[in-house]
Design a protein around this motif. Structure first.
Motif, mmCIF file in Angstrom:
data_model
loop_
_atom_site.group_PDB
_atom_site.id
_atom_site.type_symbol
_atom_site.label_atom_id
_atom_site.label_comp_id
_atom_site.label_asym_id
_atom_site.label_seq_id
_atom_site.Cartn_x
_atom_site.Cartn_y
_atom_site.Cartn_z
ATOM 1 N N PRO A 258 3.156 -16.353 -92.548
ATOM 2 C CA PRO A 258 3.920 -16.660 -91.620
ATOM 3 C C PRO A 258 4.697 -15.253 -91.500
ATOM 4 O O PRO A 258 5.159 -14.504 -90.327
ATOM 5 C CB PRO A 258 4.757 -17.267 -92.141
ATOM 6 N N ALA A 259 4.932 -14.802 -92.386
ATOM 7 C CA ALA A 259 6.181 -13.265 -92.479
ATOM 8 C C ALA A 259 5.548 -11.954 -91.657
ATOM 9 O O ALA A 259 6.011 -11.701 -91.047
ATOM 10 C CB ALA A 259 6.765 -13.266 -93.703
ATOM 11 N N SER A 260 4.489 -11.703 -92.454
ATOM 12 C CA SER A 260 2.941 -10.864 -91.908
ATOM 13 C C SER A 260 3.136 -11.013 -90.056
ATOM 14 O O SER A 260 3.128 -9.990 -89.447
ATOM 15 C CB SER A 260 1.951 -11.072 -92.557
ATOM 16 N N LEU A 261 2.701 -12.196 -90.297
ATOM 17 C CA LEU A 261 2.481 -12.619 -88.454
ATOM 18 C C LEU A 261 3.980 -12.399 -87.846
ATOM 19 O O LEU A 261 3.653 -12.103 -86.058
ATOM 20 C CB LEU A 261 2.212 -14.468 -87.849
ATOM 21 N N ALA A 262 4.929 -12.850 -88.009
ATOM 22 C CA ALA A 262 6.411 -13.103 -87.367
ATOM 23 C C ALA A 262 6.213 -11.293 -87.549
ATOM 24 O O ALA A 262 6.838 -10.584 -86.276
ATOM 25 C CB ALA A 262 7.459 -13.263 -88.474
ATOM 26 N N VAL A 263 6.122 -10.292 -87.871
ATOM 27 C CA VAL A 263 6.168 -8.725 -88.178
ATOM 28 C C VAL A 263 5.141 -8.244 -86.836
ATOM 29 O O VAL A 263 5.494 -7.361 -86.329
ATOM 30 C CB VAL A 263 6.561 -8.465 -89.098
ATOM 31 N N ALA A 264 4.204 -8.715 -86.971
ATOM 32 C CA ALA A 264 3.205 -8.446 -86.295
ATOM 33 C C ALA A 264 3.537 -8.468 -84.734
ATOM 34 O O ALA A 264 3.018 -7.643 -83.839
ATOM 35 C CB ALA A 264 1.618 -8.791 -86.346
ATOM 36 N N TRP A 265 3.680 -9.943 -84.684
ATOM 37 C CA TRP A 265 4.249 -10.287 -83.015
ATOM 38 C C TRP A 265 5.671 -9.710 -82.608
ATOM 39 O O TRP A 265 5.459 -9.327 -80.926
ATOM 40 C CB TRP A 265 4.998 -11.893 -83.018
ATOM 41 N N SER A 266 6.217 -9.553 -83.273
ATOM 42 C CA SER A 266 7.533 -8.304 -83.031
ATOM 43 C C SER A 266 7.146 -7.304 -82.322
ATOM 44 O O SER A 266 7.104 -6.263 -81.715
ATOM 45 C CB SER A 266 8.591 -8.642 -84.059
ATOM 46 N N PHE A 267 6.232 -6.531 -82.902
ATOM 47 C CA PHE A 267 5.336 -5.197 -82.671
ATOM 48 C C PHE A 267 4.664 -6.001 -81.744
ATOM 49 O O PHE A 267 4.347 -4.299 -80.301
ATOM 50 C CB PHE A 267 4.344 -4.952 -83.805
ATOM 51 N N VAL A 268 3.943 -6.614 -81.469
ATOM 52 C CA VAL A 268 2.708 -6.919 -80.302
ATOM 53 C C VAL A 268 4.113 -6.702 -78.673
ATOM 54 O O VAL A 268 3.409 -6.575 -77.872
ATOM 55 C CB VAL A 268 2.790 -8.416 -80.151
ATOM 56 N N LYS A 269 4.791 -7.040 -78.475
ATOM 57 C CA LYS A 269 5.723 -7.612 -77.934
ATOM 58 C C LYS A 269 6.961 -6.218 -77.544
ATOM 59 O O LYS A 269 6.812 -6.065 -75.882
ATOM 60 C CB LYS A 269 7.272 -8.609 -77.925
ATOM 61 N N GLN A 270 6.208 -5.106 -78.253
ATOM 62 C CA GLN A 270 7.145 -4.469 -78.250
ATOM 63 C C GLN A 270 5.954 -3.051 -77.778
ATOM 64 O O GLN A 270 6.013 -2.385 -76.881
ATOM 65 C CB GLN A 270 7.914 -3.243 -79.083
ATOM 66 N N SER A 271 4.928 -3.454 -78.085
ATOM 67 C CA SER A 271 3.455 -2.258 -77.761
ATOM 68 C C SER A 271 3.303 -2.349 -76.188
ATOM 69 O O SER A 271 3.125 -1.586 -76.285
ATOM 70 C CB SER A 271 2.741 -2.690 -78.590
ATOM 71 N N VAL A 272 3.572 -3.103 -75.768
ATOM 72 C CA VAL A 272 2.814 -3.227 -74.368
ATOM 73 C C VAL A 272 3.901 -2.293 -73.634
ATOM 74 O O VAL A 272 3.642 -1.119 -72.855
ATOM 75 C CB VAL A 272 3.313 -4.650 -73.169
ATOM 76 N N LEU A 273 5.322 -2.057 -73.190
ATOM 77 C CA LEU A 273 6.564 -0.965 -72.531
ATOM 78 C C LEU A 273 5.683 -0.193 -73.445
ATOM 79 O O LEU A 273 5.930 1.231 -72.613
ATOM 80 C CB LEU A 273 7.612 -1.662 -72.540
#
Length: 473
Positions: A258-273
């Motif tokens: 779960p912790a790795s998924l949370a970090v990955a999701w943070s980068f996903v939200k930022q990655s588009v812009l």
């Protein structure tokens, strides 16, 4: 989990990661990556020298800008968030009291392997959707039907890259950076060799298809090289995704941490812009500029970015790995000292580029690419007042001023990526929104200057990102 390697699943030992050991591993990894960049620039430089004389500027521009934008978009959205999250995912057993040896935790390793399969799962539909868009909404009429086939080949080569991600994750997690350098060197050699062979044998008639098959060759070389490295190092032949028993007493299983998924999701939200900001110049070129303009920009970028790719990129990769492995208590001491040293080096090198590059850009292009790249574009046979600003020599001189900005931004963002919390990354996203506005305004104002205007707009945009990263540090 790992298939074909019972010893690794049971937990093998590896050298402990003391601070000095981390620095040594990072320095060693930087050496290997520096060698890779030196080799890659050597190969691509001579390959491009031949290709520039065998293909038209339109073919070179579409292959280097439009098709490469497809590849970078799929890889960035599908692969980058997982890779950055895996940098923070430990695979070693922290309960060991040994100061010299430590064991790989099979539970942590299994969760890491599972997460590394997500890029292929996300990248496959993304490649299909973007490939369809490129073919039907970004057509290049002067390249004929070969353009659509080339786009499909680029998408296939990209999926081969993503299929290697579980192997890459294992190699990087165990700090086998020499294997990484070899694998990427083999893939690059296969790509350049394929492009040159097909172009040379066809007398240039293969056109954009030669670059498409070269991308497939890169993907195959990349996948096979990493597979060979994993087999030789760990004696395993397949990395599968499977549920992991995370809590033995309660018999709870999970596919992902779960912790790795949370970090990955943070980068996903930022990655588009962030991707649109990073590749904004290519989006603008693909949407609004002619294939010849794309070729000029690609030429300038290839020559102007030699320092960035040869020196800056290996240091950023090593710094990101080093900072991510440091304890939080070292961020204000050791990490800051290393960061300051890296910034001084980047600025000094950038000054050399400004002094010499701006003075000799035109003579260098005549020798390297030929005088045809110095001719301004015409509109119905008439050269407009701004055309000279968009020629290759002026754009290359402007890129020399861009180099120190590029270096400083890269090393600062390596520190941010490795140490920032999800809250910090969320806050950075708001700053990037402002940067997007600055970039859009700069690109619009400088549009008449052609490729030179895009170089300057990129520099302004990176300066905005530098300000936020400097405040974080």
């Amino acid at each position: 989990m790992l298939t074909g390697n019972a010893d690794l699943a049971a937990g093998t030992t590896a050298p402990a990661a003391k601070p000095n050991g981390q620095v040594a591993a990072a320095v060693s990894g930087a050496g290997y990556m520096f060698a890779l960049q030196l080799f890659s620039k050597f190969v691509t430089f001579f390959a491009n020298q031949l290709l520039l004389r065998l293909v038209s500027p339109a073919v070179f521009g579409v292959a280097s800008i439009q098709c490469e934008l497809l590849v970078s978009s799929v890889l960035f959205f599908a692969r980058e968030p997982a890779r950055l999250a895996l940098l923070r995912a430990p695979i070693y057993d922290t309960s060991s009291t040994s100061a010299l040896r430590r064991r790989i935790d099979p539970t942590k390793l299994g969760l890491m392997i599972n997460l590394s399969w997500l890029p292929l799962a996300a990248g496959t539909p993304l490649a299909l959707v973007l490939g369809y868009y490129w073919i039907h909404y970004l057509p290049v009429s002067e390249l004929g039907a070969g353009y659509a086939t080339a786009v499909q080949l680029y998408a296939l080569g990209t999926l081969l890259d993503l299929a290697a991600e579980p192997l890459v994750a294992l190699i990087v997690a165990t700090t086998q950076l020499k294997a990484r350098a070899i694998a990427e060197g083999v893939a690059l050699t296969a790509s350049c060799g394929t492009a040159l062979a097909l172009t040379w044998l066809s007398g240039g008639e293969a056109g954009i298809l030669a670059f498409g098959w070269a991308r497939v060759a890169f993907g195959l070389g990349y996948l096979c090289s990493y597979a060979a490295a994993v087999i030789s190092r760990f004696f395993c032949f397949f990395l599968s995704a499977s549920p992991i028993l995370t809590e033995k007493n309660r018999h709870i299983t999970a596919y992902f941490d779960p912790a790795s998924l949370a970090v990955a999701w943070s980068f996903v939200k930022q990655s588009v812009l962030k991707h649109f900001l990073t590749e904004g110049d290519k989006f603008v070129l693909s949407l609004f500029f002619t294939p010849r303009d794309q070729g000029i920009y690609a030429l300038v970028f290839n020559y102007g970015s030699i320092v960035a790719r040869l020196v800056f990129l290996p240091l950023e990769d090593a710094a990101r790995l080093l900072f991510s492995r440091m304890a939080a208590t070292d961020y204000r001491t050791t990490a800051r000292s290393l960061l300051e040293l890296a910034l001084k080096f980047h600025l000094t090198l950038g000054l050399f580029a400004i002094v010499f590059g701006t003075q000799y850009s035109a003579p260098a292009l005549v020798v390297l690419a030929g005088p045809q790249w110095l001719v301004p574009a015409t509109d119905g046979g008439v050269i407009n007042a701004y055309a000279a600003w968009g020629t290759a020599p002026v754009a290359l001189a402007a890129y020399c001023w861009f180099i120190p900005v590029l270096g400083v931004n890269g090393i600062l963002e390596a520190f941010v990526t490795a140490t920032a919390t999800p809250t910090d990354l969320h806050a950075q996203g708001y700053w990037l929104v402002g940067g997007a506005g600055v970039f859009a305004a700069s690109a619009w104002l400088l549009y008449p200057l052609g490729a030179t205007g895009l170089v300057v707009a990129n520099a302004v945009h990176l300066l905005v990102r530098v300000v936020w990263a400097a405040r974080y540090v």
